[in-house]
Scaffold this motif. Sequence first.
Motif, PDB file in Angstrom:
ATOM      1  N   PHE A 113       6.087   1.904  -9.164  1.00 12.37           N
ATOM      2  CA  PHE A 113       7.287   1.360  -8.518  1.00 12.37           C
ATOM      3  C   PHE A 113       7.165  -0.138  -8.243  1.00 12.37           C
ATOM      4  O   PHE A 113       8.164  -0.790  -7.974  1.00 12.37           O
ATOM      5  CB  PHE A 113       7.579   2.113  -7.222  1.00 12.37           C
ATOM      6  CG  PHE A 113       7.958   3.550  -7.438  1.00 12.37           C
ATOM      7  CD1 PHE A 113       8.922   3.906  -8.367  1.00 12.37           C
ATOM      8  CD2 PHE A 113       7.344   4.563  -6.705  1.00 12.37           C
ATOM      9  CE1 PHE A 113       9.273   5.232  -8.572  1.00 12.37           C
ATOM     10  CE2 PHE A 113       7.696   5.891  -6.894  1.00 12.37           C
ATOM     11  CZ  PHE A 113       8.654   6.228  -7.834  1.00 12.37           C
ATOM     12  N   ILE A 114       5.922  -0.669  -8.321  1.00 14.85           N
ATOM     13  CA  ILE A 114       5.745  -2.113  -8.184  1.00 14.85           C
ATOM     14  C   ILE A 114       6.415  -2.831  -9.359  1.00 14.85           C
ATOM     15  O   ILE A 114       6.960  -3.921  -9.222  1.00 14.85           O
ATOM     16  CB  ILE A 114       4.243  -2.476  -8.132  1.00 14.85           C
ATOM     17  CG1 ILE A 114       3.573  -1.837  -6.911  1.00 14.85           C
ATOM     18  CG2 ILE A 114       4.042  -3.992  -8.113  1.00 14.85           C
ATOM     19  CD1 ILE A 114       4.002  -2.396  -5.586  1.00 14.85           C
ATOM     20  N   GLU A 115       6.388  -2.168 -10.543  1.00 17.54           N
ATOM     21  CA  GLU A 115       7.018  -2.721 -11.741  1.00 17.54           C
ATOM     22  C   GLU A 115       8.487  -2.333 -11.841  1.00 17.54           C
ATOM     23  O   GLU A 115       9.343  -3.158 -12.172  1.00 17.54           O
ATOM     24  CB  GLU A 115       6.276  -2.241 -12.997  1.00 17.54           C
ATOM     25  CG  GLU A 115       4.964  -2.958 -13.249  1.00 17.54           C
ATOM     26  CD  GLU A 115       4.364  -2.572 -14.588  1.00 17.54           C
ATOM     27  OE1 GLU A 115       4.900  -1.661 -15.244  1.00 17.54           O
ATOM     28  OE2 GLU A 115       3.355  -3.181 -14.983  1.00 17.54           O
ATOM     29  N   ASP A 116       8.791  -1.069 -11.618  1.00 18.87           N
ATOM     30  CA  ASP A 116      10.157  -0.560 -11.750  1.00 18.87           C
ATOM     31  C   ASP A 116      10.468   0.392 -10.603  1.00 18.87           C
ATOM     32  O   ASP A 116       9.821   1.426 -10.480  1.00 18.87           O
ATOM     33  CB  ASP A 116      10.315   0.158 -13.091  1.00 18.87           C
ATOM     34  CG  ASP A 116      11.734   0.668 -13.326  1.00 18.87           C
ATOM     35  OD1 ASP A 116      12.672   0.075 -12.750  1.00 18.87           O
ATOM     36  OD2 ASP A 116      11.895   1.650 -14.066  1.00 18.87           O
ATOM     37  N   PRO A 117      11.361   0.023  -9.727  1.00 19.58           N
ATOM     38  CA  PRO A 117      12.378  -1.031  -9.804  1.00 19.58           C
ATOM     39  C   PRO A 117      11.874  -2.433  -9.467  1.00 19.58           C
ATOM     40  O   PRO A 117      12.598  -3.394  -9.604  1.00 19.58           O
ATOM     41  CB  PRO A 117      13.409  -0.585  -8.779  1.00 19.58           C
ATOM     42  CG  PRO A 117      12.608   0.150  -7.763  1.00 19.58           C
ATOM     43  CD  PRO A 117      11.543   0.865  -8.524  1.00 19.58           C
ATOM     44  N   GLY A 118      10.619  -2.535  -8.992  1.00 17.72           N
ATOM     45  CA  GLY A 118      10.061  -3.849  -8.698  1.00 17.72           C
ATOM     46  C   GLY A 118       9.746  -4.036  -7.227  1.00 17.72           C
ATOM     47  O   GLY A 118      10.485  -3.562  -6.350  1.00 17.72           O
ATOM     48  N   LEU A 119       8.638  -4.725  -6.957  1.00 14.24           N
ATOM     49  CA  LEU A 119       8.234  -5.000  -5.581  1.00 14.24           C
ATOM     50  C   LEU A 119       9.293  -5.817  -4.842  1.00 14.24           C
ATOM     51  O   LEU A 119       9.496  -5.632  -3.641  1.00 14.24           O
ATOM     52  CB  LEU A 119       6.893  -5.743  -5.575  1.00 14.24           C
ATOM     53  CG  LEU A 119       6.303  -6.092  -4.214  1.00 14.24           C
ATOM     54  CD1 LEU A 119       6.034  -4.833  -3.391  1.00 14.24           C
ATOM     55  CD2 LEU A 119       5.013  -6.901  -4.382  1.00 14.24           C
TER      56      LEU A 119
ATOM     57  N   GLY B 287       0.813  -1.211   0.000  1.00 16.30           N
ATOM     58  CA  GLY B 287       0.000   0.000   0.000  1.00 16.30           C
ATOM     59  C   GLY B 287       0.845   1.259   0.000  1.00 16.30           C
ATOM     60  O   GLY B 287       0.580   2.205  -0.749  1.00 16.30           O
ATOM     61  N   ASP B 288       1.891   1.279   0.831  1.00 13.57           N
ATOM     62  CA  ASP B 288       2.762   2.457   0.917  1.00 13.57           C
ATOM     63  C   ASP B 288       3.521   2.700  -0.387  1.00 13.57           C
ATOM     64  O   ASP B 288       3.635   3.843  -0.855  1.00 13.57           O
ATOM     65  CB  ASP B 288       3.761   2.296   2.067  1.00 13.57           C
ATOM     66  CG  ASP B 288       3.106   2.479   3.423  1.00 13.57           C
ATOM     67  OD1 ASP B 288       2.017   3.083   3.476  1.00 13.57           O
ATOM     68  OD2 ASP B 288       3.672   2.014   4.429  1.00 13.57           O
ATOM     69  N   ILE B 289       4.068   1.627  -0.970  1.00 14.83           N
ATOM     70  CA  ILE B 289       4.820   1.766  -2.222  1.00 14.83           C
ATOM     71  C   ILE B 289       3.886   2.176  -3.358  1.00 14.83           C
ATOM     72  O   ILE B 289       4.245   2.998  -4.213  1.00 14.83           O
ATOM     73  CB  ILE B 289       5.552   0.453  -2.576  1.00 14.83           C
ATOM     74  CG1 ILE B 289       6.646   0.156  -1.542  1.00 14.83           C
ATOM     75  CG2 ILE B 289       6.173   0.530  -3.970  1.00 14.83           C
ATOM     76  CD1 ILE B 289       7.739   1.210  -1.450  1.00 14.83           C
ATOM     77  N   THR B 290       2.662   1.617  -3.359  1.00 10.67           N
ATOM     78  CA  THR B 290       1.681   1.989  -4.368  1.00 10.67           C
ATOM     79  C   THR B 290       1.270   3.446  -4.202  1.00 10.67           C
ATOM     80  O   THR B 290       1.160   4.196  -5.179  1.00 10.67           O
ATOM     81  CB  THR B 290       0.427   1.089  -4.278  1.00 10.67           C
ATOM     82  OG1 THR B 290       0.833  -0.274  -4.370  1.00 10.67           O
ATOM     83  CG2 THR B 290      -0.548   1.392  -5.396  1.00 10.67           C
ATOM     84  N   THR B 291       1.049   3.864  -2.945  1.00 11.25           N
ATOM     85  CA  THR B 291       0.706   5.256  -2.657  1.00 11.25           C
ATOM     86  C   THR B 291       1.798   6.188  -3.144  1.00 11.25           C
ATOM     87  O   THR B 291       1.541   7.203  -3.807  1.00 11.25           O
ATOM     88  CB  THR B 291       0.505   5.464  -1.139  1.00 11.25           C
ATOM     89  OG1 THR B 291      -0.495   4.582  -0.681  1.00 11.25           O
ATOM     90  CG2 THR B 291       0.100   6.895  -0.832  1.00 11.25           C
ATOM     91  N   ASN B 292       3.031   5.841  -2.823  1.00  7.93           N
ATOM     92  CA  ASN B 292       4.176   6.652  -3.245  1.00  7.93           C
ATOM     93  C   ASN B 292       4.204   6.771  -4.766  1.00  7.93           C
ATOM     94  O   ASN B 292       4.432   7.856  -5.315  1.00  7.93           O
ATOM     95  CB  ASN B 292       5.465   6.012  -2.727  1.00  7.93           C
ATOM     96  CG  ASN B 292       6.654   6.947  -2.824  1.00  7.93           C
ATOM     97  OD1 ASN B 292       7.255   7.067  -3.885  1.00  7.93           O
ATOM     98  ND2 ASN B 292       7.011   7.588  -1.725  1.00  7.93           N
ATOM     99  N   GLY B 293       3.965   5.645  -5.442  1.00  6.90           N
ATOM    100  CA  GLY B 293       3.965   5.651  -6.904  1.00  6.90           C
ATOM    101  C   GLY B 293       2.837   6.480  -7.482  1.00  6.90           C
ATOM    102  O   GLY B 293       3.016   7.192  -8.477  1.00  6.90           O
ATOM    103  N   GLN B 294       1.652   6.417  -6.843  1.00  4.63           N
ATOM    104  CA  GLN B 294       0.515   7.205  -7.309  1.00  4.63           C
ATOM    105  C   GLN B 294       0.805   8.699  -7.170  1.00  4.63           C
ATOM    106  O   GLN B 294       0.442   9.500  -8.034  1.00  4.63           O
ATOM    107  CB  GLN B 294      -0.742   6.851  -6.496  1.00  4.63           C
ATOM    108  CG  GLN B 294      -1.297   5.465  -6.783  1.00  4.63           C
ATOM    109  CD  GLN B 294      -1.924   5.354  -8.154  1.00  4.63           C
ATOM    110  OE1 GLN B 294      -2.328   6.349  -8.729  1.00  4.63           O
ATOM    111  NE2 GLN B 294      -1.992   4.147  -8.678  1.00  4.63           N
TER     112      GLN B 294
END
Length: 420
Positions: free
Chosen positions: A256-262, A243-250
């Motif tokens: 960022f889930i794709e690049d650099p990757g989860l 959730g945090d990484i997705t939020t950051n990406g949004q």
Amino acid sequence: MTDNVLRSDSKLEKEISLKSSSRKVVLALQHLIAMFGATVLVPMLTGLNPSIALFSAGMGTLIFHLCTKGKVPVFLGSSFAFIPVVITVNKLYNGDFSYAQGGMLVAGLIYVIVSLLIKKIGVEKIQKFLPSQVVGPMIIVIGMNLIPTAFDMASNNFMVAAITLATALLVNFKGKGFFKQLAILTGVIVGYLVSYKIGIVDMSIVKESPFISLPPFNAPKFDFGAIAIIAPVVLAVFMEHIGDITTNGQVVGKNFIEDPGLNRTLLGDGLATIAASLIGGPANTTYGENTGVLAITKNYDPSILRLAAVFAIALGFVSKVGAFLNTIPVPVMGGISIMLFSMISLVGVQTIKNNKVEFNTKNIIVMVTILVFGLGSSIVEKKFGITIGIPVTKTVKISGLSFAAIVGVALNAVLNKNEK
């Protein structure tokens, strides 16, 4: 004539470079202030050392950026998810925090193992279980669950909190250029000055602290009982990490889930937690406060977060500066936090809107389920003493956001199994 032109161009380049560096320093300090209160609060609640927490937060952030190729503008701070289990272990082992460190180190190792598994099976298989009707409500829950904490902080002095919040909002909506990016820092400064004027700033801790001191680093100890209590928390924070990484990406506008990757972001969290545990610091995690800063400033340069990490490491040794930052009154941080956490929830709403989620019966059921379990379980627990969740051990239960996310992912997979 040519030499004069070259000298003039060189002088101009130096001035531009100096101006750019000065801005980075100010923006980095703003990120440092945003994470400071929560990062120091965790060791204060668990009995760990705040100076080591600052040092390990900075060190963990640099490790994270190394693992993610410097692409993700993230700051790592002390994880709140580990607070109850660390307190439990400390009581069981008569206040010896070394055993809690051992448990957190193993939790970090589990993170690393999970990251390797994701790398092997591929992030695509993970992503298909995380469409916008799942991720959007998750982000909303992350922000909304943090707002009561910010409100409690503000309740120490609503007037100071309101002035701080109003100043930050005014600068954010009416400010222009670089000044607009300093909304949080400006709000904190104004709130601090008001607090000092009415006499709620305690400067005695600054006078009593030495200028420079070595943080009391401590090595971990291992016992199966402590590990069994602490390690399962990884199951609870895994979805929060996504959730945090997705939020950051949004916020940044990148996936960022794709690049650099989860797998790389999980590896960064895991190695950072291992490093912190080795020296006596709390487990590290990505920080919503700093994502909120990104959303407000619209400045997504990862090097600014790395500079903030260096400042955090330095603060671990400079006791006077750390003590001064610790004099920032709680209501000031509460006022700012209300703004930061609200911005996170708004990002969740934008995720649903921007990805044009279809409001059919299936998707509505998924979104409502995540919101009800994510926000309602804490209310049920407070009023009736009933914790809604999945028991992992006798002392650990997956609840709140983590439980809501697991139910939401499973429900969406069942209801939308035939959707592309």
